[in-house]
Scaffold this motif. Structure first.
Motif, PDB file in Angstrom:
ATOM      1  N   GLU A 435      90.548  96.134  84.744  1.00  0.00           N
ATOM      2  CA  GLU A 435      89.891  95.149  83.899  1.00  0.00           C
ATOM      3  C   GLU A 435      89.884  95.508  82.417  1.00  0.00           C
ATOM      4  O   GLU A 435      89.832  94.612  81.575  1.00  0.00           O
ATOM      5  N   TYR A 436      89.956  96.790  82.086  1.00  0.00           N
ATOM      6  CA  TYR A 436      89.698  97.173  80.694  1.00  0.00           C
ATOM      7  C   TYR A 436      90.708  98.112  80.051  1.00  0.00           C
ATOM      8  O   TYR A 436      90.852  98.114  78.829  1.00  0.00           O
ATOM      9  N   VAL A 437      91.361  98.957  80.804  1.00  0.00           N
ATOM     10  CA  VAL A 437      92.029 100.116  80.203  1.00  0.00           C
ATOM     11  C   VAL A 437      93.478  99.804  79.810  1.00  0.00           C
ATOM     12  O   VAL A 437      94.294  99.401  80.646  1.00  0.00           O
ATOM     13  N   ASN A 438      93.758 100.015  78.511  1.00  0.00           N
ATOM     14  CA  ASN A 438      95.129  99.925  77.971  1.00  0.00           C
ATOM     15  C   ASN A 438      95.831  98.643  78.413  1.00  0.00           C
ATOM     16  O   ASN A 438      96.986  98.663  78.851  1.00  0.00           O
ATOM     17  N   ILE A 439      95.146  97.507  78.253  1.00  0.00           N
ATOM     18  CA  ILE A 439      95.714  96.208  78.618  1.00  0.00           C
ATOM     19  C   ILE A 439      96.805  95.843  77.598  1.00  0.00           C
ATOM     20  O   ILE A 439      96.549  95.818  76.389  1.00  0.00           O
ATOM     21  N   SER A 440      97.987  95.530  78.063  1.00  0.00           N
ATOM     22  CA  SER A 440      99.132  95.368  77.144  1.00  0.00           C
ATOM     23  C   SER A 440      99.793  94.007  77.248  1.00  0.00           C
ATOM     24  O   SER A 440     100.958  93.842  76.876  1.00  0.00           O
ATOM     25  N   ALA A 441      99.112  93.013  77.748  1.00  0.00           N
ATOM     26  CA  ALA A 441      99.666  91.661  77.784  1.00  0.00           C
ATOM     27  C   ALA A 441      98.532  90.671  77.496  1.00  0.00           C
ATOM     28  O   ALA A 441      97.417  90.861  77.961  1.00  0.00           O
ATOM     29  N   PRO A 442      98.820  89.657  76.697  1.00  0.00           N
ATOM     30  CA  PRO A 442     100.129  89.290  76.142  1.00  0.00           C
ATOM     31  C   PRO A 442     100.548  90.054  74.884  1.00  0.00           C
ATOM     32  O   PRO A 442     101.714  89.980  74.480  1.00  0.00           O
ATOM     33  N   LEU A 443      99.606  90.752  74.244  1.00  0.00           N
ATOM     34  CA  LEU A 443      99.946  91.519  73.047  1.00  0.00           C
ATOM     35  C   LEU A 443     100.044  92.993  73.410  1.00  0.00           C
ATOM     36  O   LEU A 443      99.079  93.582  73.864  1.00  0.00           O
ATOM     37  N   ALA A 444     101.221  93.576  73.198  1.00  0.00           N
ATOM     38  CA  ALA A 444     101.402  94.987  73.537  1.00  0.00           C
ATOM     39  C   ALA A 444     101.413  95.827  72.269  1.00  0.00           C
ATOM     40  O   ALA A 444     102.310  95.679  71.420  1.00  0.00           O
ATOM     41  N   PHE A 445     100.421  96.667  72.099  1.00  0.00           N
ATOM     42  CA  PHE A 445     100.417  97.590  70.957  1.00  0.00           C
ATOM     43  C   PHE A 445     101.556  98.590  71.140  1.00  0.00           C
ATOM     44  O   PHE A 445     101.690  99.206  72.195  1.00  0.00           O
ATOM     45  N   ASN A 446     102.361  98.730  70.093  1.00  0.00           N
ATOM     46  CA  ASN A 446     103.514  99.626  70.151  1.00  0.00           C
ATOM     47  C   ASN A 446     103.214 100.937  69.435  1.00  0.00           C
ATOM     48  O   ASN A 446     103.210 101.996  70.034  1.00  0.00           O
ATOM     49  N   ASN A 447     102.945 100.853  68.122  1.00  0.00           N
ATOM     50  CA  ASN A 447     102.537 102.028  67.365  1.00  0.00           C
ATOM     51  C   ASN A 447     101.982 101.574  66.027  1.00  0.00           C
ATOM     52  O   ASN A 447     102.003 100.370  65.701  1.00  0.00           O
ATOM     53  N   TYR A 448     101.524 102.527  65.251  1.00  0.00           N
ATOM     54  CA  TYR A 448     101.061 102.227  63.896  1.00  0.00           C
ATOM     55  C   TYR A 448     101.438 103.399  63.002  1.00  0.00           C
ATOM     56  O   TYR A 448     101.696 104.509  63.482  1.00  0.00           O
TER      57      TYR A 448
END
Length: 568
Positions: A435-448
Motif C-alpha cells: 500500500e505504501y512503500v516505494n510506489i512507482s506507478a504511474p509516476l516513477a522516480f528515477n533520480n535527482y
C-alpha cells in the motif's frame, strides 16, 4: 429454570461469628503448597497415567518447586503401590521434599499403605472419612458416634503402623465432605482425632478441611475455616489446610478467602485438574499472589513449557482463556485495548518504573515466559491502529506517524474482515509494503541531482509512460524543490505535506525510512513510505508513493499533456 424449589443450601454457618478474615486486604505470604496432581488429578483422567508418566510428572512438580506432593493411594492399585516403591527404592525423592499418601480408615488399607512407605525419608499419611449429613444418612447410614469411631479407629491404626515402619511420618486428617457437615460436629471429629495423635511443636498434625463439594459462596467457606481454626485443640501445633474443589467455579476464591481466614496450607493441582469441575488451580492461585507482590515460591517462569508437559502427560487441554497459562490470556484484539497497552509499554520504556501498571495486563507476561510479540497484541477485524502500529514497530522497526497508523489500520482491518481470519505480523508487513512503500506507478522516480543554482535548485528525473523526463524545481530544501515540480510543472494538486523519517535496521541491512502525507483538494490525506540506504532518496520515494496513491485513487489528471496511461 424449572424445579428451583428442589434445591436448598446444604451447608452450615458457624454457630458463632467468624468474620476476622474480612479485616484483611490480601494474602501476605505464600502457604505450604501440596500438589495432589498425582492423586486427585490422576484419578480424574479418562486414562490414568502409567508408572512412567507418573514418574515424569513427579519430576515436573519438583521443577516447579513443590515441597509436598501427594503421590497416590498405594492400596488402591498395583500401579499406585509400585509408583511409591519406585520413588523410594530408586532414591528419587529429594531430601527437602515430603511425599503424601491417602488412606481410608480401614486396617487392611492402612497396613498396605505403610508397606508401600517402608524406608521413606519423610511422608504425610493422610487419613479421611466422610462426615457430612448426606454421607451419614445416605451412604453409610451411621450415627454421629459411629462416624467418630471410624475416625478414631483410623487414627489409632496410623499410630500403630507408623511405630512399626521404618521412616519419618506426619499425620493428616480430613473430615471429607466438610462443607456439608455441621460445624460443631466437624470440630468434634477433628478434636477427637487430635486428642489421639497429641501433636507437638516438633511433630505437628495437619487438619485438612476440604470443600469436597463446593456448596456455598466463598465467604461462607472462609467463616467455616476461621471457626475451626479458632476452636481446634492444640492449635499452635496444628497446620490448617485447605482442599477446595471447583463445583461452583469458585475454587480459587475459596482458597484465597480461606487463607485470609487462617489456613496455612493448600492442596491443589496444576491448572485445576480434578474430579468433576476440578480442584483448586494452583497456577492461578500462586500467580494471583505474585500479582500482589507476594513471592509464591513456585517457579512458573516458563509457564508455556509447564503447560505443554502437563497436556502431554494428562491428555487434558488448557483452555485458551485459562488465567496466566492459556494461549490468549495476554492477547488483545480490541483496538482500544491494543492502543492502551501500546501506550503503556511506551510509557514504561521512556523511564524506569518501579511498579508494573500497564493497562489491561495484570502482570508482565515476560515474567512467566510469555513474549510481547505474538502473545500480547494480535490483529483481526476488531483491532485498531495502536495495536497494528505497535506490531509493525516491534517486528519491523517501522514507526509511522500517528495519522498514517490510522489510515493503515483501516486497510488491515478491512483485509481481516474480508478474509475472516487473524492477520499475522508478516501479512501486516506485506500489506504495508503493497500500500505504501516505494510506489512507482504511474509516476516513477528515477533520480535527482542538485544544481549550482540558489534555493536548493534540483533536477529530478521521472519516468512517465515509459519515457524519462527531467524537470528543474526550486524550494527551501531538496524535497520541497521536487514537490514543487510535481505541483507546478505536472499540475498535481495537493497541499500540507507532512514528513517523518528515522533509521531502519532489518537484518544486516541499514536503511533510512521516510513517511510522507499529502492532502488532496477534497481534504483526504494520502500516505506514502520510502525506504532506501540514502535518507534523501527515501524521502523522495515516500513523496512519490503518496502522490501515486492519490493520483491512482482519484484518477486525477496531470498537466503538460502527459496521458499516464499506465496506472497502478
Amino acid at each position: 429454570m424449572r424445579n428451583v424449589e428442589k434445591y436448598s443450601r446444604g451447608y452450615f454457618i458457624p454457630p458463632v461469628k467468624s468474620l476476622k478474615w474480612t479485616e484483611k486486604e490480601y494474602i501476605t505470604e505464600a502457604p505450604t503448597w501440596c500438589s495432589v496432581d498425582l492423586r486427585d488429578g490422576n484419578q480424574a483422567l479418562v486414562v490414568p497415567m502409567s508408572l512412567e508418566e507418573k514418574l515424569e510428572y513427579f519430576q515436573l512438580l519438583l521443577e516447579v518447586g513443590f515441597k509436598e506432593i501427594e503421590v497416590g493411594f498405594p492400596a488402591a492399585s498395583e500401579t499406585e503401590f509400585q509408583f511409591l516403591r519406585t520413588l523410594i527404592e530408586q532414591d528419587l525423592i529429594p531430601e527437602d521434599v515430603t511425599v503424601q499418601v491417602l488412606t481410608q480408615s480401614r486396617e487392611a488399607i492402612i497396613k498396605k499403605t505403610f508397606e508401600a512407605l517402608e524406608g521413606v525419608n519423610k511422608a504425610v499419611v493422610h487419613l479421611y472419612n466422610s462426615t457430612s449429613v448426606a454421607q451419614r444418612e445416605q451412604v453409610f447410614k451411621k450415627s454421629n458416634e459411629e462416624i467418630i469411631n471410624i475416625a478414631v479407629t483410623g487414627a489409632k491404626l496410623l499410630k500403630k503402623y507408623a511405630a512399626e515402619t521404618q521412616g519419618n511420618f506426619q499425620f493428616q486428617y480430613s473430615p471429607e465432605s466438610f462443607t456439608g457437615t455441621e460445624m460443631e460436629f466437624a470440630l468434634e471429629v477433628c478434636n477427637t482425632v487430635l486428642d489421639i495423635w497429641q501433636p507437638t511443636a516438633d511433630n505437628k498434625v495437619i487438619i485438612n478441611l476440604p470443600a469436597t463439594v463446593s456448596m456455598s459462596m466463598p465467604h461462607v467457606y472462609a467463616s467455616q475455616i476461621e471457626f475451626m481454626g479458632d476452636h481446634l485443640n492444640y492449635r499452635d501445633n496444628v497446620i490448617l489446610s485447605l482442599h477446595p474443589h471447583n463445583d461452583r467455579g469458585t475454587g480459587v476464591a475459596d482458597a484465597e478467602l480461606g487463607l485470609l481466614a487462617g489456613a496455612q496450607r493448600v492442596e491443589g493441582t496444576l491448572f485445576g485438574n480434578g474430579e468433576r469441575t476440578g480442584n483448586v488451580d494452583i497456577v492461578t492461585l500462586a500467580l494471583n499472589m505474585y500479582s500482589h507482590g507476594v513471592n509464591p515460591y513456585l517457579n512458573f517462569e516458563n509457564i508455556r513449557e509447564i503447560r505443554e508437559k502437563y497436556e502431554e502427560l494428562t491428555k487434558m487441554n488448557v483452555h485458551e482463556r485459562h488465567p496466566y497459562g492459556g494461549d490468549l490470556v495476554f492477547t488483545a484484539f480490541s483496538g482500544s485495548h491494543q492502543d492502551a497497552i501500546a501506550k503503556g509499554m511506551k510509557w514504561r520504556e521512556d523511564e524506569e518504573r518501579q511498579y508494573w501498571t500497564v493497562p489491561y495486563l495484570l502482570i508482565d507476561p515476560k515474567d512467566i515466559g510469555r513474549e510481547y510479540e505474538g502473545d500480547i497484541i494480535r490483529i483481526n477485524s476488531q483491532s485498531g491502529k495502536g495495536g497494528i502500529g505497535y506490531l509493525l514497530q516491534q517486528h519491523y522497526g517501522l514507526d509511522m506517524p500517528a495519522k498514517m497508523r490510522e489510515n493503515f489500520g483501516y486497510k488491515v482491518k478491512d483485509e481481516s474482515d474480508k478474509m475472516h481470519k487473524e492477520i499475522m505480523p508478516n501479512e501486516i508487513y506485506d500489506i504495508f509494503n503493497k500500500e505504501y512503500v516505494n510506489i512507482s506507478a504511474p509516476l516513477a522516480f528515477n533520480n535527482y541531482r542538485p544544481t549550482q543554482g540558489d534555493h536548493y535548485e534540483t533536477i529530478v528525473s521521472i519516468r512517465i509512460d515509459n519515457e524519462v523526463h527531467e524537470f528543474t524545481g526550486v524550494g527551501n530544501g531538496r524535497l520541497d524543490a521536487i514537490s514543487n515540480v510535481l505541483q507546478t510543472q505536472l499540475e498535481i494538486q495537493y497541499k500540507d505535506l507532512v514528513y517523518k523519517e528515522h533509521a531502519l535496521e532489518i537484518g544486516s541491512k541499514s536503511n533510512a525510512v521516510s513517511y510522507v502525507g499529502i492532502t488532496a483538494i477534497d481534504g483526504t490525506v494520502y500516505w506514502g513510505c520510502g525506504i532506501d540506504p540514502d535518507i534523501m532518496t527515501s524521502s523522495v520515494k515516500a513523496l512519490f508513493s503518496a502522490v501515486n496513491n492519490m493520483v491512482t485513487t482519484l484518477n486525477a489528471p496531470i498537466g503538460k499533456g502527459f496521458s499516464l496511461n499506465k496506472r497502478r
